[in-house]
Design a protein around this motif. Sequence first.
Motif, PDB file in Angstrom:
ATOM      1  N   MET A  56      12.294   5.190 -25.891  1.00  0.00           N
ATOM      2  CA  MET A  56      13.420   6.082 -26.863  1.00  0.00           C
ATOM      3  C   MET A  56      13.239   5.317 -27.857  1.00  0.00           C
ATOM      4  N   LYS A  57      12.416   4.204 -28.374  1.00  0.00           N
ATOM      5  CA  LYS A  57      12.369   3.704 -29.672  1.00  0.00           C
ATOM      6  C   LYS A  57      11.667   4.223 -30.659  1.00  0.00           C
ATOM      7  N   LYS A  58      12.196   4.379 -31.779  1.00  0.00           N
ATOM      8  CA  LYS A  58      11.210   5.185 -32.777  1.00  0.00           C
ATOM      9  C   LYS A  58       9.976   4.604 -32.900  1.00  0.00           C
ATOM     10  N   ASP A  59      10.054   3.598 -33.282  1.00  0.00           N
ATOM     11  CA  ASP A  59       8.783   2.768 -33.504  1.00  0.00           C
ATOM     12  C   ASP A  59       8.173   1.749 -32.470  1.00  0.00           C
ATOM     13  N   TYR A  60       6.543   1.887 -32.254  1.00  0.00           N
ATOM     14  CA  TYR A  60       6.228   1.102 -31.257  1.00  0.00           C
ATOM     15  C   TYR A  60       7.016   1.285 -30.006  1.00  0.00           C
ATOM     16  N   PRO A  61       7.185   2.313 -29.279  1.00  0.00           N
ATOM     17  CA  PRO A  61       7.620   2.596 -27.871  1.00  0.00           C
ATOM     18  C   PRO A  61       6.649   2.211 -27.052  1.00  0.00           C
ATOM     19  N   ASN A  62       7.141   1.478 -25.671  1.00  0.00           N
ATOM     20  CA  ASN A  62       6.387   1.252 -24.661  1.00  0.00           C
ATOM     21  C   ASN A  62       5.375   0.204 -24.953  1.00  0.00           C
ATOM     22  N   LEU A  63       5.727  -0.551 -25.918  1.00  0.00           N
ATOM     23  CA  LEU A  63       4.885  -1.543 -26.156  1.00  0.00           C
ATOM     24  C   LEU A  63       5.441  -3.011 -26.063  1.00  0.00           C
ATOM     25  N   LEU A  64       4.508  -4.217 -25.689  1.00  0.00           N
ATOM     26  CA  LEU A  64       5.401  -5.395 -25.409  1.00  0.00           C
ATOM     27  C   LEU A  64       5.661  -6.197 -26.853  1.00  0.00           C
ATOM     28  N   ASP A  65       6.580  -6.804 -26.647  1.00  0.00           N
ATOM     29  CA  ASP A  65       7.003  -7.605 -28.111  1.00  0.00           C
ATOM     30  C   ASP A  65       7.747  -8.695 -27.855  1.00  0.00           C
ATOM     31  N   LEU A 182      -2.953  -7.499 -19.379  1.00  0.00           N
ATOM     32  CA  LEU A 182      -2.604  -6.988 -20.577  1.00  0.00           C
ATOM     33  C   LEU A 182      -3.700  -7.298 -21.495  1.00  0.00           C
ATOM     34  N   SER A 183      -4.017  -6.382 -22.671  1.00  0.00           N
ATOM     35  CA  SER A 183      -4.695  -6.563 -23.580  1.00  0.00           C
ATOM     36  C   SER A 183      -4.192  -6.434 -25.109  1.00  0.00           C
ATOM     37  N   THR A 184      -4.466  -6.691 -25.719  1.00  0.00           N
ATOM     38  CA  THR A 184      -3.903  -6.885 -27.250  1.00  0.00           C
ATOM     39  C   THR A 184      -3.239  -5.272 -27.671  1.00  0.00           C
ATOM     40  N   ILE A 185      -3.788  -4.279 -27.278  1.00  0.00           N
ATOM     41  CA  ILE A 185      -3.456  -2.920 -27.559  1.00  0.00           C
ATOM     42  C   ILE A 185      -1.964  -2.567 -26.727  1.00  0.00           C
ATOM     43  N   ASP A 186      -1.672  -3.539 -25.769  1.00  0.00           N
ATOM     44  CA  ASP A 186      -0.277  -3.454 -25.113  1.00  0.00           C
ATOM     45  C   ASP A 186       0.719  -3.847 -25.949  1.00  0.00           C
ATOM     46  N   PHE A 187       0.489  -4.650 -26.860  1.00  0.00           N
ATOM     47  CA  PHE A 187       1.687  -5.332 -27.811  1.00  0.00           C
ATOM     48  C   PHE A 187       1.818  -4.590 -29.142  1.00  0.00           C
ATOM     49  N   VAL A 188       2.952  -5.012 -29.720  1.00  0.00           N
ATOM     50  CA  VAL A 188       3.289  -4.267 -30.999  1.00  0.00           C
ATOM     51  C   VAL A 188       2.173  -4.936 -31.906  1.00  0.00           C
ATOM     52  N   PRO A 189       1.592  -4.170 -32.773  1.00  0.00           N
ATOM     53  CA  PRO A 189       0.418  -4.748 -33.672  1.00  0.00           C
ATOM     54  C   PRO A 189       0.962  -5.438 -34.832  1.00  0.00           C
ATOM     55  N   HIS A 190       1.637  -6.586 -34.631  1.00  0.00           N
ATOM     56  CA  HIS A 190       2.119  -7.291 -35.704  1.00  0.00           C
ATOM     57  C   HIS A 190       0.591  -8.257 -36.139  1.00  0.00           C
ATOM     58  N   PRO A 191       0.903  -8.499 -37.687  1.00  0.00           N
ATOM     59  CA  PRO A 191      -0.428  -9.017 -38.294  1.00  0.00           C
ATOM     60  C   PRO A 191      -0.791 -10.270 -37.455  1.00  0.00           C
ATOM     61  N   MET A 192      -2.135 -10.462 -37.393  1.00  0.00           N
ATOM     62  CA  MET A 192      -2.701 -11.477 -36.839  1.00  0.00           C
ATOM     63  C   MET A 192      -1.969 -12.763 -37.351  1.00  0.00           C
ATOM     64  N   ASP A 193      -1.745 -12.855 -38.621  1.00  0.00           N
ATOM     65  CA  ASP A 193      -1.345 -14.003 -39.268  1.00  0.00           C
ATOM     66  C   ASP A 193       0.283 -14.420 -38.781  1.00  0.00           C
TER      67      ASP A 193
END
Length: 206
Positions: A56-65, A182-193
Amino acid sequence: METEILTIFNEQQKPIGTATREETHRLGHWHETFHCWFVAKENGKDMLYLQLRSPMKKDYPNLLDITAAGHLLATESVEDGVREIQEETGIAVAFEDLHLLGVIPYSMKKPDMMDNELAHVFVYHTEHNLSDFHVQPEEVAGMYKVAFEDFAKLWRGHLDSIPSQGFVLTENGERQLVHQRLSTIDFVPHPMDYYEGVIRGIEAIL
């Protein structure tokens, strides 16, 4: 939620006023957030807890964080950020028990949003296990855990995927156990930094 009032900052991290959350994201104002990563020792191995964002989240639903995170309102101090932990995970944590990694500035841009955050990042050493989490369904759809070493190798490009285990909430509010690679596409795409800053910070205190 979009009408929440946030303190906004210039690029030198100096406060310049307030704005609604909607305006802050639309115009790309810098603002403060609170991030807390749970780490635990399990059979001699360091584990990292991750929340699964609600569909139900507006941003980045169904992703790990991050285990628990949220915006700091204009009326709140950094210490008040612990409310996010209890709201999202059901676990009460004292601010004094958190380990500060620092403030990590970062930007995430989408066609409809410019998210410029001054993230106050903390680590919490916990003895809790998955059964202790009672998540807020509107915000969190489940909780996962991964070996911290695997998490670090994944984001540093040394592994393509890593094992995890956890639970997700069904439509009836029941817990369904999951074991998932899990691969990186399963996560919220925070910057690598950001991810690298978190990983180095956790490595320094483990």
